[in-house]
Design an enzyme around this catalytic site. Structure first.
Site, mmCIF file in Angstrom:
data_model
loop_
_atom_site.group_PDB
_atom_site.id
_atom_site.type_symbol
_atom_site.label_atom_id
_atom_site.label_comp_id
_atom_site.label_asym_id
_atom_site.label_seq_id
_atom_site.Cartn_x
_atom_site.Cartn_y
_atom_site.Cartn_z
ATOM 1 N N LYS A 99 -4.281 0.772 14.896
ATOM 2 C CA LYS A 99 -4.204 1.747 13.806
ATOM 3 C C LYS A 99 -4.931 3.041 14.171
ATOM 4 O O LYS A 99 -5.816 3.055 15.033
ATOM 5 C CB LYS A 99 -4.805 1.153 12.533
ATOM 6 C CG LYS A 99 -6.264 0.725 12.667
ATOM 7 C CD LYS A 99 -6.691 -0.029 11.420
ATOM 8 C CE LYS A 99 -8.088 -0.634 11.595
ATOM 9 N NZ LYS A 99 -8.488 -1.448 10.444
ATOM 10 N N CYS A 152 -14.811 -3.582 -0.549
ATOM 11 C CA CYS A 152 -13.416 -3.874 -0.204
ATOM 12 C C CYS A 152 -12.902 -4.980 -1.128
ATOM 13 O O CYS A 152 -13.663 -5.585 -1.884
ATOM 14 C CB CYS A 152 -13.305 -4.287 1.258
ATOM 15 S SG CYS A 152 -14.004 -5.910 1.623
ATOM 16 N N CYS A 161 -15.791 -8.885 5.435
ATOM 17 C CA CYS A 161 -15.742 -9.164 6.870
ATOM 18 C C CYS A 161 -16.188 -7.896 7.591
ATOM 19 O O CYS A 161 -16.403 -6.859 6.964
ATOM 20 C CB CYS A 161 -14.339 -9.593 7.290
ATOM 21 S SG CYS A 161 -13.182 -8.221 7.529
ATOM 22 N N ARG A 176 -2.352 6.314 9.781
ATOM 23 C CA ARG A 176 -2.383 5.853 8.386
ATOM 24 C C ARG A 176 -2.458 7.043 7.419
ATOM 25 O O ARG A 176 -2.289 8.190 7.813
ATOM 26 C CB ARG A 176 -3.590 4.927 8.190
ATOM 27 C CG ARG A 176 -3.636 3.708 9.141
ATOM 28 C CD ARG A 176 -2.658 2.629 8.737
ATOM 29 N NE ARG A 176 -2.770 1.429 9.565
ATOM 30 C CZ ARG A 176 -3.579 0.398 9.326
ATOM 31 N NH1 ARG A 176 -4.411 0.426 8.294
ATOM 32 N NH2 ARG A 176 -3.579 -0.656 10.110
ATOM 33 N N ARG A 220 0.853 -1.202 0.000
ATOM 34 C CA ARG A 220 0.000 0.000 0.000
ATOM 35 C C ARG A 220 0.883 1.245 0.000
ATOM 36 O O ARG A 220 1.852 1.325 0.756
ATOM 37 C CB ARG A 220 -0.911 -0.011 1.229
ATOM 38 C CG ARG A 220 -1.947 1.095 1.266
ATOM 39 C CD ARG A 220 -2.821 0.953 2.508
ATOM 40 N NE ARG A 220 -3.593 -0.273 2.482
ATOM 41 C CZ ARG A 220 -4.029 -0.904 3.575
ATOM 42 N NH1 ARG A 220 -3.729 -0.444 4.787
ATOM 43 N NH2 ARG A 220 -4.755 -1.994 3.471
ATOM 44 N N CYS A 236 -13.370 -1.883 6.008
ATOM 45 C CA CYS A 236 -12.522 -1.186 5.045
ATOM 46 C C CYS A 236 -13.315 -0.340 4.059
ATOM 47 O O CYS A 236 -12.801 0.641 3.529
ATOM 48 C CB CYS A 236 -11.650 -2.182 4.293
ATOM 49 S SG CYS A 236 -10.422 -2.996 5.349
ATOM 50 N N CYS A 296 -7.534 -11.262 0.612
ATOM 51 C CA CYS A 296 -7.597 -10.846 2.005
ATOM 52 C C CYS A 296 -7.795 -12.048 2.917
ATOM 53 O O CYS A 296 -8.772 -12.805 2.771
ATOM 54 C CB CYS A 296 -8.718 -9.832 2.230
ATOM 55 S SG CYS A 296 -8.849 -9.311 3.953
ATOM 56 N N LYS A 309 -6.521 6.783 12.312
ATOM 57 C CA LYS A 309 -6.909 7.354 11.021
ATOM 58 C C LYS A 309 -7.368 8.805 11.170
ATOM 59 O O LYS A 309 -8.082 9.140 12.114
ATOM 60 C CB LYS A 309 -8.025 6.515 10.391
ATOM 61 C CG LYS A 309 -7.600 5.077 10.110
ATOM 62 C CD LYS A 309 -8.713 4.253 9.498
ATOM 63 C CE LYS A 309 -8.245 2.841 9.164
ATOM 64 N NZ LYS A 309 -9.321 2.022 8.551
#
Length: 573
Positions: A217, A438, A483, A150, A81, A487, A444, A219
């Site tokens: 994470k 996603c 899931c 991120r 990424r 995302c 994934c 954001k």
């Protein structure tokens, strides 16, 4: 009233905390592991660290069973990424990403919902070459994943060009300031060669993060009303640009958003960020840093599924967290200023900007840039990048803006758009134009069901219902994830499908069209037949019973089909 004593939750640190602590600032044994010719994969400890470097080890799940039968290791590959703050890339950078995708990856580019590039299918032997090529184009993968801040998002605003330019500069400053300062990335991938923009720090290696970085994470996104296309309330820090008399006065600051949850675990839930005040532009970097350090010090380092900032805030209390932020700042945030969001979609086609420039927003289904037999999207964009003198902007809705096109270049780019049949999406239904998915299967490892590969096929069938009810041009947001990790910011869609098992999804309804309200579970573990049966009834009712100008998400609440979710803490009620 007794003063609240701030503390992190009790409990032993998770194994990831051990990995970070022992990693020597994200080095681990990655350098040696990536040189190992025995396996195309890497050990789990190094894979955890690999995320901080912007990459995940994956395998092709379409062939997993067959390879097991043949006693072969999984078809390991890496997702890489690339951080692009605000989603902005130069034509030269676009051409580099295009070349890398065809040379080292699976021949496609993925435009993510965080305005970043993703490469899929990179083999272990090509990871270092890929990283070096990316950095040669003055981009980086550092901190695109992992327990750090991120990619910083920013509304691309082709119709508010002057404001966009200023807001974008703040997004870049935030991104640069909050990057990890360790030299590990440059040692492992670039043989410690310094390139422009390489952070340098004397003495302490991580002055903001410390040796164990964040609990999870983090954001940040910046929205410019009336557009909420970055879904500002899904961010750990959401910044709402306040424009007064055509100038950027500052930002309302919202904290504690996050979309992820775990099926069947009511201690996990999506949450909306809450506005706590206002800051001026020159204060915003300091504000973001202090907010992030509160999460660093008090987030849950024992149970990772409860480690996001939203849980820290809900555990300690919003006012307590706000007071701690202001204590660290040494001054108080201002009163939040008025704002209004109308939508969270993109404006397609040509829009005139400032100084004689133009912007063309291109529809990219699922954010996947590739060539098909009948649609040469990747080739068309490559040819445009060769002559374009402006920039490209990746949108939060997985689309692409060919931005800052000069009047002199407009006719040439229009001709290339026509030659390759590139579409602004206006020939599609409004539902399809507002769809997100996603990646999910086959790459994934978390995916329980299809998303990117399946949603277009499902939309074909839903569009029959849309057309039957005269709703072809009705703007409705619809999103699908493989899931519950979020995302594609699923529970901020008016209609959402979250993978539960192969071919089965939980269906959510009732989020706000402008991204200010969460959806509610409507049906659990249903397949395509049940999905279409439910939507046939719901969309027919909506067509007949809606009020003038009423969005679908508002209708299903007013009609009593689902209850309104006012806060993530009552998401499961």
């Amino acid at each position: 009233m007794a003063k609240v004593v701030l503390k992190a939750p009790d409990g032993p640190p998770s194994d990831v905390e051990r990995i970070k602590r022992e990693s020597r600032y994200l080095r681990g044994t990655l350098a040696e592991t990536m040189e190992d010719p025995i396996s195309a994969g890497i050990p789990d400890d190094d894979n955890r660290l690999m995320k901080f470097h912007g990459s995940y080890l994956q395998d092709d799940r379409d062939v997993r069973t067959e390879r097991q039968k043949q006693k072969l290791e999984p078809a390991y590959q890496f997702m890489i990424r690339v951080r692009t703050p605000g989603g902005v890339a130069t034509p030269e950078q676009w051409l580099v990403m295009d070349e890398i995708a065809r040379k080292y990856a699976n021949g496609t580019l993925k435009l993510t919902t965080r305005q970043a590039f993703q490469l899929h299918g990179v083999l272990k032997w090509n990871v270092k070459k890929t990283m070096q090529a990316i950095n040669g184009a003055l981009m980086t993968t550092l901190a695109a994943c992992g327990d750090v801040n991120r990619n910083v998002m920013c509304n691309p605003n082709p119709y508010q060009s002057e404001v966009h330019a200023e807001v974008y500069e703040w997004a870049k400053l935030l991104s640069d300031h909050l990057l990890p300062k360790t030299r590990a990335y440059y040692e492992i991938w670039l043989d410690d060669e310094k390139v422009a923009g390489t952070p340098q720090v004397d003495g302490e290696e991580e002055p903001i993060y410390g040796p164990t970085y964040l609990p999870r994470k983090f954001k940040i996104g910046i929205a410019v009303p009336p557009s909420n296309d970055v879904d500002v309330f899904s961010q750990d820090i959401g910044l709402i640009a306040i424009v007064e008399d055509g100038k950027l006065a500052g930002f309302n600051v919202a904290i504690g958003g996050g979309m992820g949850m775990t099926h069947g675990d009511k201690t996990t839930y999506p949450q909306l960020a809450k506005v706590i005040g206002f800051c001026t532009p020159d204060q915003v970097v300091e504000v973001a840093e202090k907010i992030m350090t509160v999460q660093r010090d008090y987030g849950n380092r024992s149970v990772r599924k409860n480690a996001r900032f939203k849980y820290t805030i809900d555990r300690l209390g919003l006012e307590v967290v706000k007071e701690e932020i202001e204590r660290r700042l040494g001054w108080k945030l201002g009163e939040a200023r008025p704002y209004h969001f109308e939508h969270n979609g993109d404006r397609y086609g040509w829009v005139e900007g400032v100084n004689g420039t133009w912007h063309f927003t291109l529809y990219v289904e699922g954010g996947r840039v590739k060539d098909d037999d009948d649609y040469k999207l990747m080739t068309g964009l490559r040819e445009i990048a060769k002559v374009h003198t402006g920039d490209f902007r990746l949108t939060a809705n997985q689309n692409l803006v060919i931005a800052n096109v000069t009047s002199e270049k407009k006719a040439e780019i229009e001709a290339l758009i026509a030659k390759y049949g590139l579409t602004d999406g206006k020939r599609y239904t409004a539902l399809r134009r507002n769809a997100l998915a996603c990646v999910a299967l086959p790459t994934c490892g978390l995916a329980m069901a299809e998303a990117e590969r399946y949603l277009p096929k499902l939309l074909d069938k839903i569009e029959e219902i849309i057309d039957e009810n005269g709703l072809r041009d009705e703007e409705i947001t619809i999103r699908m994830t493989g899931c519950p990790n979020g995302c594609a910011r699923h529970v901020l869609a008016e209609i959402a499908f979250v993978g539960k098992a192969v071919g089965k999804y939980n269906m959510y309804l009732g989020a706000a069209f402008n991204g200010t309200r969460l959806g509610k579970l409507y049906r659990e573990n249903i397949g395509e037949e049940e999905i279409l049966r439910e939507l046939r009834v719901l969309l027919a009712r909506y067509a007949k019973e809606r009020l003038d100008g009423e969005h679908f998400g508002d209708f299903v609440i007013r009609a009593g089909i689902v209850k309104e979710v006012t806060d993530g803490t009552n998401f499961h009620d």
